[in-house]
Design a protein around this motif. Structure first.
Motif, PDB file in Angstrom:
ATOM      1  N   GLU A  39     -53.367 -30.966  44.323  1.00 18.21           N
ATOM      2  CA  GLU A  39     -53.704 -32.198  43.608  1.00 18.21           C
ATOM      3  C   GLU A  39     -54.760 -31.923  42.535  1.00 18.21           C
ATOM      4  O   GLU A  39     -54.631 -32.361  41.389  1.00 18.21           O
ATOM      5  N   LEU A  82     -54.631 -30.856  48.885  1.00 17.70           N
ATOM      6  CA  LEU A  82     -55.776 -31.254  48.067  1.00 17.70           C
ATOM      7  C   LEU A  82     -55.966 -30.279  46.908  1.00 17.70           C
ATOM      8  O   LEU A  82     -56.196 -30.694  45.768  1.00 17.70           O
ATOM      9  N   TYR A  86     -61.603 -25.615  46.907  1.00 15.65           N
ATOM     10  CA  TYR A  86     -60.608 -26.340  47.694  1.00 15.65           C
ATOM     11  C   TYR A  86     -59.562 -25.456  48.364  1.00 15.65           C
ATOM     12  O   TYR A  86     -58.696 -25.968  49.081  1.00 15.65           O
TER      13      TYR A  86
END
Length: 148
Positions: free
Chosen positions: A87, A84, A71
């Protein structure tokens, strides 16, 4: 989604051969994320034992490296990718902490690796084999759950 085949026995075998917790976790996941095992072992080599000062658990840092592979943002201004990643990082850390009570090596082991007498106790009690192999498996299981 990734799948890992890490078992406590496989982790223990790695530890017995001088491969550290951060390396075990990253190497287990890296090939599925586009990184060869040898490079993964080299990248994660300095992060075992909470970077050998008992700080952030090497299983956690190895997992965070895996999350970065999947990511991580690399383009300036890519806040969507960065958010992202953060997260997923927070999700991983919360799940690991819920499972084991801490993210810190010295708290998980109950000893401070920077103190020679305490490091000796870790070795005497075989905690790298009995505890760290479980921590590595947990890290990989959590990664399986959160990596799309």
């Amino acid at each position: 989604m990734i799948e890992t085949n890490l078992t406590e026995e496989k982790a223990l075998e790695s530890y017995m051969n001088g491969i550290d917790c951060s390396q075990v976790v990253l190497a287990e996941t890296a090939p599925q994320l586009g990184l060869d095992e040898t490079t993964a072992l080299k990248i994660a080599a300095a992060f075992g034992g909470g970077m050998w000062n008992g700080e952030r658990c090497g299983c956690v840092t190895g997992a965070l490296m895996a999350l970065g592979l999947r990511y991580g943002h690399c383009e300036p201004g890519d806040t969507k990718a960065k958010n992202l990643l953060l997260e997923k990082k927070n999700e991983f850390e919360a799940a690991f902490k819920e499972a084991h009570g801490s993210l810190l090596c010295k708290e998980l082991l109950g000893y401070d690796l920077t103190v020679p007498e305490e490091r000796d106790k870790v070795m005497e009690e075989n905690l790298f084999a009995t505890l760290c192999s479980k921590l590595a498996c947990t890290a990989c299981e959590i990664l399986e759950d959160i990596i799309d």
